[in-house]
Design a protein around this motif. Structure first.
Motif, PDB file in Angstrom:
ATOM      1  N   THR A 100      37.093 -19.071 -13.658  1.00 29.56           N
ATOM      2  CA  THR A 100      35.956 -19.992 -13.790  1.00 29.56           C
ATOM      3  C   THR A 100      35.057 -19.391 -14.869  1.00 29.56           C
ATOM      4  N   SER A 101      33.891 -20.009 -15.050  1.00 25.99           N
ATOM      5  CA  SER A 101      32.964 -19.502 -16.064  1.00 25.99           C
ATOM      6  C   SER A 101      32.631 -18.028 -15.857  1.00 25.99           C
ATOM      7  N   SER A 102      32.461 -17.601 -14.623  1.00 31.11           N
ATOM      8  CA  SER A 102      31.973 -16.232 -14.386  1.00 31.11           C
ATOM      9  C   SER A 102      32.934 -15.369 -13.581  1.00 31.11           C
ATOM     10  N   ILE A 103      34.017 -15.953 -13.067  1.00 33.67           N
ATOM     11  CA  ILE A 103      34.879 -15.212 -12.134  1.00 33.67           C
ATOM     12  C   ILE A 103      36.284 -15.048 -12.712  1.00 33.67           C
ATOM     13  N   TYR A 104      36.739 -13.806 -12.700  1.00 36.02           N
ATOM     14  CA  TYR A 104      38.116 -13.454 -13.054  1.00 36.02           C
ATOM     15  C   TYR A 104      38.879 -13.240 -11.751  1.00 36.02           C
ATOM     16  N   ILE A 105      40.139 -13.708 -11.688  1.00 31.40           N
ATOM     17  CA  ILE A 105      40.993 -13.354 -10.548  1.00 31.40           C
ATOM     18  C   ILE A 105      42.382 -12.975 -11.046  1.00 31.40           C
ATOM     19  N   GLY A 106      43.028 -12.128 -10.283  1.00 32.00           N
ATOM     20  CA  GLY A 106      44.404 -11.741 -10.580  1.00 32.00           C
ATOM     21  C   GLY A 106      45.066 -11.276  -9.297  1.00 32.00           C
ATOM     22  N   LEU A 107      46.406 -11.349  -9.288  1.00 26.82           N
ATOM     23  CA  LEU A 107      47.168 -10.829  -8.146  1.00 26.82           C
ATOM     24  C   LEU A 107      47.676  -9.447  -8.508  1.00 26.82           C
ATOM     25  N   GLN A 108      47.417  -8.489  -7.638  1.00 22.30           N
ATOM     26  CA  GLN A 108      47.796  -7.102  -7.908  1.00 22.30           C
ATOM     27  C   GLN A 108      48.873  -6.661  -6.921  1.00 22.30           C
ATOM     28  N   LEU A 109      49.876  -5.947  -7.450  1.00 23.00           N
ATOM     29  CA  LEU A 109      50.999  -5.457  -6.640  1.00 23.00           C
ATOM     30  C   LEU A 109      50.969  -3.935  -6.582  1.00 23.00           C
ATOM     31  N   LEU A 110      51.136  -3.409  -5.376  1.00 24.54           N
ATOM     32  CA  LEU A 110      51.282  -1.966  -5.190  1.00 24.54           C
ATOM     33  C   LEU A 110      52.517  -1.748  -4.324  1.00 24.54           C
ATOM     34  N   LEU A 111      53.430  -0.902  -4.809  1.00 23.62           N
ATOM     35  CA  LEU A 111      54.678  -0.651  -4.084  1.00 23.62           C
ATOM     36  C   LEU A 111      54.543   0.618  -3.245  1.00 23.62           C
ATOM     37  N   PRO A 112      55.385   0.734  -2.202  1.00 24.24           N
ATOM     38  CA  PRO A 112      55.305   1.903  -1.322  1.00 24.24           C
ATOM     39  C   PRO A 112      55.314   3.207  -2.116  1.00 24.24           C
ATOM     40  N   GLY A 113      54.424   4.099  -1.766  1.00 20.26           N
ATOM     41  CA  GLY A 113      54.355   5.415  -2.402  1.00 20.26           C
ATOM     42  C   GLY A 113      53.550   5.463  -3.681  1.00 20.26           C
ATOM     43  N   GLU A 114      53.213   4.308  -4.227  1.00 22.51           N
ATOM     44  CA  GLU A 114      52.469   4.313  -5.487  1.00 22.51           C
ATOM     45  C   GLU A 114      50.991   4.628  -5.249  1.00 22.51           C
ATOM     46  N   VAL A 147      52.575  -4.362  -1.162  1.00 24.15           N
ATOM     47  CA  VAL A 147      51.220  -4.797  -0.819  1.00 24.15           C
ATOM     48  C   VAL A 147      50.676  -5.597  -2.004  1.00 24.15           C
ATOM     49  N   VAL A 148      50.114  -6.751  -1.689  1.00 26.61           N
ATOM     50  CA  VAL A 148      49.564  -7.630  -2.728  1.00 26.61           C
ATOM     51  C   VAL A 148      48.142  -8.007  -2.347  1.00 26.61           C
ATOM     52  N   TRP A 149      47.261  -7.980  -3.323  1.00 30.00           N
ATOM     53  CA  TRP A 149      45.911  -8.490  -3.063  1.00 30.00           C
ATOM     54  C   TRP A 149      45.423  -9.306  -4.240  1.00 30.00           C
ATOM     55  N   LEU A 150      44.417 -10.126  -3.956  1.00 34.76           N
ATOM     56  CA  LEU A 150      43.758 -10.926  -4.988  1.00 34.76           C
ATOM     57  C   LEU A 150      42.513 -10.166  -5.439  1.00 34.76           C
ATOM     58  N   ASP A 151      42.474  -9.815  -6.708  1.00 41.32           N
ATOM     59  CA  ASP A 151      41.279  -9.196  -7.288  1.00 41.32           C
ATOM     60  C   ASP A 151      40.337 -10.298  -7.749  1.00 41.32           C
ATOM     61  N   ALA A 152      39.066 -10.160  -7.443  1.00 45.08           N
ATOM     62  CA  ALA A 152      38.044 -11.055  -8.005  1.00 45.08           C
ATOM     63  C   ALA A 152      36.979 -10.184  -8.665  1.00 45.08           C
ATOM     64  N   LEU A 153      36.684 -10.459  -9.907  1.00 45.12           N
ATOM     65  CA  LEU A 153      35.689  -9.671 -10.656  1.00 45.12           C
ATOM     66  C   LEU A 153      34.712 -10.593 -11.379  1.00 45.12           C
ATOM     67  N   ASP A 154      33.515 -10.055 -11.625  1.00 40.12           N
ATOM     68  CA  ASP A 154      32.582 -10.777 -12.503  1.00 40.12           C
ATOM     69  C   ASP A 154      32.796 -10.363 -13.960  1.00 40.12           C
ATOM     70  N   LEU A 155      34.043 -10.075 -14.279  1.00 40.36           N
ATOM     71  CA  LEU A 155      34.415  -9.600 -15.618  1.00 40.36           C
ATOM     72  C   LEU A 155      33.974 -10.531 -16.748  1.00 40.36           C
ATOM     73  N   PRO A 156      34.175 -11.880 -16.640  1.00 40.17           N
ATOM     74  CA  PRO A 156      33.799 -12.738 -17.777  1.00 40.17           C
ATOM     75  C   PRO A 156      32.338 -12.572 -18.179  1.00 40.17           C
TER      76      PRO A 156
END
Ligand SMILES: [Fe+2]
Length: 345
Positions: free
Chosen positions: A90-104, A160-169
């Motif tokens: 959106t205008s002010s919100i960045y989102i992405g899906l992040q993956l982390l594998l076992p042991g990482e 493990v997967v999560w949705l990152d939300a940032l005020d990056l823009p």
């Protein structure tokens, strides 16, 4: 007020050339673009991501790119009004899906933008913020606020997967975005604050003279949020929504981004008022359809979709069970700037 302002083409070429040479431009041909009448004209378009479509792409990133090469292994979800690759949903919100594998593990960093993680799937992941180890369970909201060191790791045996939300823009626009790196943090040997100091809503540690941390509680466990929504729904007419707040101040959990947990009863349709906030909706559970400015999205567990400012929104729970969503929005930013607004439809 003039309906039609003068255009660039109406001006003599020699005058336009002279202005360009002097490094100036006339405002009036651009006036309506930057100050439209009555309401903003957003570039953002309603966008939708089906988790089933994204998951294989994300897992393949796990095969193709080791976490050391990615630092943060993320697929960015771009606003379709700006096109794939845009670093904003959106205008002010960045989102992405992040993956982390076992042991990482991912080394610590801190940055000027604030972030939060909504956990999508997997067990055994954790985030460490300022030395506090925060378990990442399905639906939890975990804050990694601007200026706070954070790293993460994975003690489980499934992705493990999560949705990152940032005020990056916003920070990119302000030319204020940067990060610093550091090794993994030492972890305090105790549960996170949501399990100690802020275990019960309405109770906080009694302190005299001691100043609370700016971000006293950085994990909001989903099981408690869902229980609170279900209980509230029994005794509430209409929308069942709970805002995530700082338990010491009652204020929004982050400076610019707000988080609101929503429940829709089976068969229920919500038609919220038009609002100046832009929003990202992540589905924790249930199935439904949302119509946003005429675009219809059928959603299920783990899907994500967005709404631009002043969007006309209808959410309908089409299933037999309650549906739960977390809405990420920029109302806190707009309230600080003094222009947050709602309008009747
Ligand atoms: Fe980060």
């Amino acid at each position: 007020m003039a309906e039609q302002l003068g255009t660039l083409e109406e001006l003599p070429q020699d005058y336009r050339d002279a202005m360009t040479e002097a490094g100036v431009a006339p405002l009036w041909p651009m006036m309506r673009k930057v100050l439209p009448h009555g309401r903003p004209q957003p570039t953002t378009k309603p966008s939708y991501w089906n988790y089933g479509d994204l998951r294989p792409l994300l897992l393949r990133a796990g095969d193709l790119t080791p976490v050391e090469k990615a630092e943060r292994r993320v697929l960015v979800m771009s606003d379709q009004g700006r096109g794939t690759g845009a670093m904003q949903a959106t205008s002010s919100i960045y989102i992405g899906l992040q993956l982390l594998l076992p042991g990482e593990v991912a080394p610590a960093h801190k940055h000027t933008p604030s972030a939060a993680r909504i956990i999508v799937e997997g067990k055994g992941g954790y985030t460490v913020v300022d030395g506090e180890k925060l378990p990442m369970n399905r639906g939890d909201v975990v804050l990694t606020p601007g200026g706070e060191w954070h790293d993460h790791g994975h003690e489980g045996d499934e992705p493990v997967v999560w949705l990152d939300a940032l005020d990056l823009p916003l920070f990119v626009y302000l030319e204020g975005s940067y990060a610093e790196e550091a090794p993994l943090q030492a972890q305090r040997n105790r549960p996170d604050a949501s399990m100690v100091e802020y275990l019960a809503s309405g109770l906080k540690p009694s302190k005299r003279g001691a100043s609370a941390r700016r971000y006293p509680m950085m994990r909001f466990p989903w099981d408690r949020t869902e229980a609170a929504l279900r209980e509230m729904a029994k005794y509430t007419e209409g929308a069942v929504e709970l805002d995530y707040v700082n338990p010491e101040t009652g204020q929004d959990v982050l400076p610019t981004m707000g988080f609101t947990a929503m429940m829709l009863r089976p068969g229920e349709t919500l038609r919220p008022p038009l609002s100046s906030e832009s929003a990202v909706f992540h589905v924790i559970g249930g199935t439904g359809t949302s119509v946003i400015d005429g675009a219809s999205f059928d959603w299920a567990e783990r899907d994500t979709f967005t709404a631009p400012v002043f969007a006309e929104i209808d959410h309908t729970n089409t299933g037999d069970e309650p549906a739960f969503l977390v809405r990420v929005h920029d109302r806190p930013l707009q309230e600080k700037l003094g222009y947050y607004e709602e309008r009747a439809r």
